[in-house]
Motif scaffolding. Structure first.
Motif, PDB file in Angstrom:
ATOM      1  N   PRO A 179     -12.620  -3.782  -4.874  1.00 36.62           N
ATOM      2  CA  PRO A 179     -12.934  -2.400  -5.264  1.00 36.62           C
ATOM      3  C   PRO A 179     -14.441  -2.154  -5.325  1.00 36.62           C
ATOM      4  O   PRO A 179     -15.237  -3.098  -5.484  1.00 36.62           O
ATOM      5  N   LYS A 194      -8.566  -2.503  -2.046  1.00 36.16           N
ATOM      6  CA  LYS A 194      -7.602  -3.025  -3.012  1.00 36.16           C
ATOM      7  C   LYS A 194      -8.040  -4.407  -3.483  1.00 36.16           C
ATOM      8  O   LYS A 194      -7.962  -4.755  -4.664  1.00 36.16           O
ATOM      9  N   GLU A 205      -1.469   7.900  -7.442  1.00 40.43           N
ATOM     10  CA  GLU A 205      -0.796   6.633  -7.157  1.00 40.43           C
ATOM     11  C   GLU A 205      -1.056   6.122  -5.749  1.00 40.43           C
ATOM     12  O   GLU A 205      -0.819   4.944  -5.459  1.00 40.43           O
ATOM     13  N   ASP A 221      -2.896   4.946  -2.216  1.00 37.31           N
ATOM     14  CA  ASP A 221      -4.073   4.234  -1.717  1.00 37.31           C
ATOM     15  C   ASP A 221      -4.670   4.958  -0.514  1.00 37.31           C
ATOM     16  O   ASP A 221      -5.862   4.868  -0.254  1.00 37.31           O
ATOM     17  N   ILE A 222      -3.800   5.636   0.224  1.00 36.41           N
ATOM     18  CA  ILE A 222      -4.193   6.367   1.426  1.00 36.41           C
ATOM     19  C   ILE A 222      -3.731   7.813   1.287  1.00 36.41           C
ATOM     20  O   ILE A 222      -2.586   8.068   0.934  1.00 36.41           O
ATOM     21  N   LEU A 267       0.839  -1.192   0.000  1.00 34.39           N
ATOM     22  CA  LEU A 267       0.000   0.000   0.000  1.00 34.39           C
ATOM     23  C   LEU A 267       0.876   1.244   0.000  1.00 34.39           C
ATOM     24  O   LEU A 267       1.962   1.259   0.581  1.00 34.39           O
ATOM     25  N   LYS A 268       0.369   2.302  -0.661  1.00 31.20           N
ATOM     26  CA  LYS A 268       1.079   3.577  -0.682  1.00 31.20           C
ATOM     27  C   LYS A 268       0.248   4.627   0.053  1.00 31.20           C
ATOM     28  O   LYS A 268      -0.935   4.794  -0.227  1.00 31.20           O
ATOM     29  N   ASN A 306     -11.621   6.852 -13.420  1.00 30.55           N
ATOM     30  CA  ASN A 306     -10.694   5.723 -13.487  1.00 30.55           C
ATOM     31  C   ASN A 306     -11.034   4.842 -14.686  1.00 30.55           C
ATOM     32  O   ASN A 306     -11.906   5.178 -15.502  1.00 30.55           O
ATOM     33  N   ALA A 356      -8.014   0.416   3.189  1.00 24.79           N
ATOM     34  CA  ALA A 356      -7.244   0.469   1.943  1.00 24.79           C
ATOM     35  C   ALA A 356      -7.018  -0.939   1.398  1.00 24.79           C
ATOM     36  O   ALA A 356      -7.128  -1.175   0.189  1.00 24.79           O
ATOM     37  N   LYS A 357      -6.690  -1.883   2.284  1.00 23.49           N
ATOM     38  CA  LYS A 357      -6.521  -3.280   1.862  1.00 23.49           C
ATOM     39  C   LYS A 357      -7.831  -3.842   1.323  1.00 23.49           C
ATOM     40  O   LYS A 357      -7.862  -4.540   0.298  1.00 23.49           O
ATOM     41  N   ASN A 372     -11.994   4.118  -4.341  1.00 23.24           N
ATOM     42  CA  ASN A 372     -11.090   3.054  -3.853  1.00 23.24           C
ATOM     43  C   ASN A 372      -9.825   3.604  -3.191  1.00 23.24           C
ATOM     44  O   ASN A 372      -8.878   2.862  -2.969  1.00 23.24           O
ATOM     45  N   LYS A 373      -9.841   4.891  -2.876  1.00 23.98           N
ATOM     46  CA  LYS A 373      -8.797   5.495  -2.053  1.00 23.98           C
ATOM     47  C   LYS A 373      -9.426   5.895  -0.720  1.00 23.98           C
ATOM     48  O   LYS A 373     -10.611   6.243  -0.676  1.00 23.98           O
TER      49      LYS A 373
END
Length: 208
Positions: free
Chosen positions: A199, A196, A73, A75-76, A3-4, A107, A192-193, A116-117
């Motif tokens: 979605p 991912k 880019e 996720d969080i 995750l980013k 998207n 976030a997971k 999805n963020k």
């Protein structure tokens, strides 16, 4: 699963000046890193960001597009802000405005691009206003497509009026604040997971 996380620190202090908001943000970063979340912090005052409701450059000097690519880019996303006159910083407001400028983009499924963020907020100050700032940031992120998990507003507020801020007052010893840092970080990671792996389906929310 990697995750980013991206944190936009909207302190009015440019690097390398001391930022109390960054000090509280660092508490969340520690938890992210312990759980394998890749985290980047941008101090927004270090960048030239023009005014406007657009994701594209407003002028040749506008650096928002560079930041926006990192947002896409991530996720969080966490917005960090100090409190001034009971409100978020002017930079936080400008950052939300520029995020709003990209909210009409979609998207690959045709959904708003922030789907999805997940989003959260970190607030510091030595006066009242933490919940007001949190409400503004979290509603704004939700409105443009971010998912807002429960209890993702982390804050520290000292006594009213002039006085020591988070670092000098040893806010990291405040049990309530540290508990909410942990709750925020883990809830953001969990959601976030989840998004991912599962979605939001493109049913009824595709932009036509």
């Amino acid at each position: 699963m990697t995750l980013k996380a991206l944190v936009l620190n909207c302190t009015l202090n440019k690097s390398p000046q001391v930022s109390n908001t960054r000090a509280l943000i660092n508490e969340a970063i520690t938890i992210f890193e312990d759980n394998g979340v890749s985290t980047e912090v941008l101090t927004m005052a270090d960048y030239t960001i023009d005014y406007g409701i657009t994701a594209e450059a407003v002028s040749d000097k506008d650096e928002w597009p560079e930041i926006f690519e990192k947002v896409k880019e991530a996720d969080i996303l966490i917005i960090g802000s100090p409190i001034w006159l009971g409100e978020q910083s002017s930079i936080a407001t400008q950052t939300i405005e520029r995020l709003y400028g990209g909210s009409s983009l979609t998207n690959e499924k045709g959904q708003y691009m922030y789907y999805n963020k997940v989003g959260g907020v970190v607030v510091t100050g030595n006066e009242d206003g933490a919940k007001n700032v949190s409400r503004y940031v979290l509603y704004s992120l939700s409105h443009i497509g971010f998912t807002i998990p429960p209890n993702v507003d982390t804050y520290w507020v000292g006594e009213a009026g002039p006085g020591p801020s988070f670092i000098e007052a040893k806010g990291y010893e405040n049990e309530f604040t540290m508990q909410h840092v942990k709750i925020m970080a883990y809830n953001l990671i969990h959601f976030a997971k989840m998004l991912k792996e599962h979605p939001i389906p493109a049913e009824g929310n595709v932009i036509e």
